[in-house]
Design a protein around this motif. Structure first.
Motif, PDB file in Angstrom:
ATOM      1  N   ALA A  86       1.957  -7.699  -3.300  1.00 12.51           N
ATOM      2  CA  ALA A  86       2.458  -5.622  -2.844  1.00 12.51           C
ATOM      3  C   ALA A  86       2.730  -4.463  -1.811  1.00 12.51           C
ATOM      4  CB  ALA A  86       1.003  -5.576  -3.433  1.00 12.51           C
ATOM      5  N   SER A  87       2.092  -5.384  -0.573  1.00 13.05           N
ATOM      6  CA  SER A  87       2.814  -5.211   0.726  1.00 13.05           C
ATOM      7  C   SER A  87       4.449  -5.697   0.406  1.00 13.05           C
ATOM      8  CB  SER A  87       2.157  -5.839   1.637  1.00 13.05           C
ATOM      9  OG  SER A  87       0.527  -5.909   1.564  1.00 13.05           O
ATOM     10  N   ARG A  88       4.761  -6.151   0.231  1.00 12.99           N
ATOM     11  CA  ARG A  88       6.169  -6.249  -0.086  1.00 12.99           C
ATOM     12  C   ARG A  88       6.659  -5.078  -0.645  1.00 12.99           C
ATOM     13  NH1 ARG A  88       8.664 -12.046  -1.036  1.00 12.99           N
ATOM     14  NH2 ARG A  88       7.528 -12.077   1.030  1.00 12.99           N
ATOM     15  N   ALA A  89       6.732  -4.533  -1.729  1.00 16.74           N
ATOM     16  CA  ALA A  89       7.163  -3.566  -2.932  1.00 16.74           C
ATOM     17  C   ALA A  89       7.244  -2.222  -1.933  1.00 16.74           C
ATOM     18  CB  ALA A  89       5.655  -3.775  -4.160  1.00 16.74           C
ATOM     19  N   ALA A  90       5.454  -2.034  -1.422  1.00 20.34           N
ATOM     20  CA  ALA A  90       4.979  -0.772  -0.558  1.00 20.34           C
ATOM     21  C   ALA A  90       6.394  -0.646   0.085  1.00 20.34           C
ATOM     22  CB  ALA A  90       3.543  -0.677   0.346  1.00 20.34           C
ATOM     23  N   LEU A  91       6.259  -1.512   1.379  1.00 21.69           N
ATOM     24  CA  LEU A  91       7.515  -1.466   2.156  1.00 21.69           C
ATOM     25  C   LEU A  91       8.992  -1.305   1.615  1.00 21.69           C
ATOM     26  CD1 LEU A  91       8.109  -1.513   5.269  1.00 21.69           C
ATOM     27  CD2 LEU A  91       8.603  -4.521   4.676  1.00 21.69           C
TER      28      LEU A  91
END
Length: 484
Positions: free
Chosen positions: A338-343
């Motif tokens: 999720a953090s990678r997608a948000a990034l």
């Protein structure tokens, strides 16, 4: 004092033997050390009886035990060194018994010689007028003593020294035992020469203390099954032992916490997992790596990864399973995704913003550097605001591009709107004039204020090839008239 030294030796030997035996009573080195300590306890006890008894029969009986016990203890010491430091040699019966044979023969001969009253090595004890007890030597007493010095002292020291040299991993405990044995043998020789029998019998105390040190500090003896079970119980991963029918025979605390196996009974492990609500979700990649994944949904989802090791035995193949709770790892993996997608979304937004900023900067540059065509081959460019290094480069690039596009011959630069004239702008104007001349065009300047004129003089800018006009109107009229 004599009894205190003997008692101290007995306490050290008993404590060492019991401690090592408790560590693991099934391990060969532990058993050998126990037998070695027991032989030395019997030897020390016999010495105590010989020194304190007034019964000639008792003295005669225990005196016959001393020399055979010394030979037997040397034999056990050689085996102990092999089992501790060179176990692959101890596992070879031919090597083990070849080393033990001389000591066994010596033990047997010494026992038969004394109790058979042959007197070849030692004869009966003699009570002198002083009350001391001494041995009477037989005809081969001296060769026997030399054999004991060689086999009981030199051989163990040679073994330990060789191990310390050839095996760096075992160097420290081998050196400690070498030092303890050397001190014991030297002390025994000195006390025997000084006719101090009590000190002679307790002279092996440094060797026993060295064994105690290497036992506590280097853990040369195997830990007990109780200690191993305790360690397994406190492992963070679940450990499960299955029998040949895959029934649970042992499960540590972590396994019981992850999967309740107390009521599993005789059901197979997989059935116990299914009863606990776990479903297998093994992927092909995990199957190739001999892993199995089980997942349980609920208020608190749980994911287990199970690895299995087979144990071949006479009755079939048993198994040891390692259960690892991957719930936290899965949660962290999902959070990371999720953090990678948000990034990635943030990066795309930043790239879009950067593109907008670049387009806006280009627009601002075009607006702040307008090129006005006055006629065919004549352009005018008012310069407005402050010019830093970036704007100077943009000025030169835009000017040369427009000269090429419109085939301009004259370009009028109006300096009325600039807020400051510095070295970078002076260099940019000089470079623009030189570059335009190479392209067949000429640069003219107008709107030079007094402060700008002073800066041009200060910067020593040569304007010999540049036409100068007071105002833009004058420059436009002159250039247009010249073009006509």
């Amino acid at each position: 004092m004599n009894l205190i030294l003997i008692l101290l030796t007995l306490v050290v030997l008993t404590t060492s033997g019991v401690y090592v035996l408790v560590q693991d009573r099934h391990a060969t080195p532990n058993r050998l050390f126990t037998f070695f300590a027991l032989s030395m306890i019997i030897l020390t006890g016999a010495a105590a009886v010989r020194l304190t008894s007034r019964n000639l029969q008792e003295i005669w009986f225990v005196s016959g035990m001393l020399a055979p016990l010394l030979a037997a203890s040397s034999w056990l010491l050689i085996w102990l060194i092999l089992a501790l430091f060179i176990p692959h040699r101890y596992a070879q019966p031919s090597v083990r018994w070849s080393l033990a044979a001389p000591y066994i023969i010596m033990t047997t001969l010494l026992t038969l010689d004394w109790y058979g009253s042959f007197g070849v090595v030692w004869r009966d004890v003699i009570h002198s007028d002083t009350g001391t007890v001494v041995f009477s030597r037989g005809p081969i007493a001296f060769p026997t003593l030399m054999l004991y010095i060689f086999g009981g002292m030199i051989v163990p020291l040679t073994f330990l020294t060789t191990i310390a040299i050839r095996y760096p991993r075992m160097r420290a405990p081998a050196l400690w035992l070498t030092g303890g044995a050397a001190i014991s043998y030297v002390a025994g020789f000195l006390f025997g020469s000084l006719s101090l029998p009590v000190l002679n019998y307790v002279s092996l105390l440094p060797l026993h203390l060295a064994f105690g040190l290497v036992t506590l500090r280097y853990q040369v003896f195997r830990p007990s099954s109780v200690a191993l079970r305790t360690a397994v119980e406190h492992l963070p991963d679940g450990i499960v032992v299955l029998d040949t029918q895959r029934r649970v025979r042992f499960a540590n605390r972590a396994a019981q916490r992850l999967v309740s196996l107390t009521d599993a009974g005789d059901m197979p492990f997989e059935d116990a997992l299914a009863r606990a609500g776990f479903n297998e979700q093994t992927s092909p990649d995990e199957s190739d790596r001999d892993l199995r994944r089980f997942h349980r949904d609920g208020e608190v989802a749980t994911t287990l990864v199970v690895s299995e090791a087979a144990i071949e035995g006479e009755r079939g193949s048993a198994s040891v399973l390692i259960l690892r709770d991957m719930t936290t790892v899965e949660q962290q993996k999902a959070a990371l995704a999720a953090s990678r997608a948000a990034l990635e979304e943030r990066t795309a937004a930043l790239e879009c913003s950067l593109k907008e900023i670049q387009e806006r900067d280009a627009l601002i540059t075009r607006l702040t550097l307008p090129l006005i065509p006055l006629s065919d081959g004549v352009l005018a460019m008012p310069l407005i605001g402050a010019f830093d290094g970036a704007r100077c480069e943009a000025l030169i690039a835009l000017l040369l591009k427009r000269i090429e596009e419109r085939s301009a011959r004259m370009v009028l630069l109006d300096l009325t709107g600039i807020t400051g004239f510095d070295e970078s702008l002076a260099a940019a104007l000089r470079q623009a004039a030189d570059s335009a001349r190479l392209m067949g065009a000429h640069i003219a300047l107008c709107g030079i204020r007094p402060d700008i004129a002073e800066s041009i003089v200060h910067e020593r800018m040569h304007l010999n090839s540049v036409r100068l006009f007071a105002t833009m109107q004058e420059g436009v009229a002159a250039l247009l008239g010249h073009n006509r």
